[in-house]
Design a protein around this motif. Sequence first.
Motif, PDB file in Angstrom:
ATOM      1  N   LYS A 143       1.046   9.244  11.568  1.00 28.80           N
ATOM      2  CA  LYS A 143       0.031   9.420  12.613  1.00 28.80           C
ATOM      3  C   LYS A 143      -1.370   9.298  12.033  1.00 28.80           C
ATOM      4  O   LYS A 143      -2.247   8.634  12.611  1.00 28.80           O
ATOM      5  CB  LYS A 143       0.211  10.784  13.280  1.00 28.80           C
ATOM      6  N   GLU A 144      -1.586   9.934  10.870  1.00 30.23           N
ATOM      7  CA  GLU A 144      -2.899   9.875  10.214  1.00 30.23           C
ATOM      8  C   GLU A 144      -3.303   8.446   9.894  1.00 30.23           C
ATOM      9  O   GLU A 144      -4.467   8.051  10.069  1.00 30.23           O
ATOM     10  CB  GLU A 144      -2.852  10.704   8.932  1.00 30.23           C
ATOM     11  N   GLU A 158       0.870  -1.166   0.000  1.00 27.08           N
ATOM     12  CA  GLU A 158       0.000   0.000   0.000  1.00 27.08           C
ATOM     13  C   GLU A 158       0.911   1.221   0.000  1.00 27.08           C
ATOM     14  O   GLU A 158       1.740   1.384   0.895  1.00 27.08           O
ATOM     15  CB  GLU A 158      -0.893   0.000   1.245  1.00 27.08           C
ATOM     16  N   ILE A 159       0.779   2.066  -1.006  1.00 26.97           N
ATOM     17  CA  ILE A 159       1.723   3.167  -1.219  1.00 26.97           C
ATOM     18  C   ILE A 159       1.009   4.512  -1.131  1.00 26.97           C
ATOM     19  O   ILE A 159      -0.044   4.699  -1.740  1.00 26.97           O
ATOM     20  CB  ILE A 159       2.418   3.035  -2.595  1.00 26.97           C
ATOM     21  N   HIS A 160       1.600   5.435  -0.374  1.00 24.13           N
ATOM     22  CA  HIS A 160       1.086   6.801  -0.262  1.00 24.13           C
ATOM     23  C   HIS A 160       2.168   7.783  -0.699  1.00 24.13           C
ATOM     24  O   HIS A 160       3.329   7.661  -0.297  1.00 24.13           O
ATOM     25  CB  HIS A 160       0.649   7.106   1.172  1.00 24.13           C
ATOM     26  N   GLN A 161       1.781   8.758  -1.475  1.00 24.15           N
ATOM     27  CA  GLN A 161       2.685   9.788  -1.973  1.00 24.15           C
ATOM     28  C   GLN A 161       2.575  11.035  -1.095  1.00 24.15           C
ATOM     29  O   GLN A 161       1.474  11.518  -0.836  1.00 24.15           O
ATOM     30  CB  GLN A 161       2.306  10.115  -3.418  1.00 24.15           C
ATOM     31  N   ILE A 162       3.726  11.541  -0.655  1.00 24.87           N
ATOM     32  CA  ILE A 162       3.747  12.728   0.210  1.00 24.87           C
ATOM     33  C   ILE A 162       4.538  13.830  -0.497  1.00 24.87           C
ATOM     34  O   ILE A 162       5.754  13.715  -0.657  1.00 24.87           O
ATOM     35  CB  ILE A 162       4.405  12.422   1.571  1.00 24.87           C
ATOM     36  N   PRO A 163       3.882  14.902  -0.925  1.00 17.93           N
ATOM     37  CA  PRO A 163       4.626  16.017  -1.518  1.00 17.93           C
ATOM     38  C   PRO A 163       5.325  16.831  -0.435  1.00 17.93           C
ATOM     39  O   PRO A 163       4.712  17.165   0.589  1.00 17.93           O
ATOM     40  CB  PRO A 163       3.541  16.837  -2.225  1.00 17.93           C
TER      41      PRO A 163
END
Length: 256
Positions: free
Chosen positions: A44-45, A5-10
């Motif tokens: 945390k989110e 599961e991948i999340h992109q953080i700018p």
Amino acid sequence: MSKLEIHQIPVLSDNYVYLFRDPDSGQVGVVDPAVAGPVLDKLKELGWTLTHIINTHHHPDHTGANLELKEKTGCTIVGAKNDAARIPGIDIKIEDGDIFEFGGATAKVFEVPGHTVGHIAYWFAESEALFCGDTLFALGCGRLFEGTPAQMWKSIGKFRNLPDSTRVYCAHEYTEANGRFAVSVDPKNDALKKRFARIVEMRRNKQPTVPSTLGEEKATNPFMRADDPVLASELHLSGADPVEVFAETRRRKDSF
């Protein structure tokens, strides 16, 4: 084998940091954390606990949060064996051809010198995910700060052998500027022109253009096509060695 599961953080002005989790083991990794705050906020989110930092190369906008994140989470830092002296806090040292095991997921490691001499990339086949740092961008490639055109062309060649469906999780939102240049050196490429029009619209709507796919890059990225006779002709280098074509393309981009 599990899918990440991948999340992109700018972060910063145009960097992308990637946070990913293996559902089988619960292990959580972050790729090239430039700064700690946005990573800690996202953890945390999501309710995740960081276990690994995955570095592609030593530049501060890719390793700047290594030590702070390690201090706050106790995570393990993974990076290139042959550039270990420049990776802050490195624990696990890997090299070309290694298989990095991340819970139920595995990544093949590629040494891809060019942007830096110690640059590496991680390909998670099951997740169809390539974390390539600053070696390959959507419609571009990294500047050759430490390596040679021959090295970079060979490095990009390793990616050309991967499946077209592979998603390119590069580290910067440079796509619109890259596309403007790509059209200038490859003006007859209809697929490129259509893609660039979509990119302009996406950026107008403040949408990320990353990840792309390797299929898109193979068809439209001039830095993946230095052996294409059409591109060579446009650069007045018909019949030239692909390394020469690549070098000329990079030279033009540097001054575009």
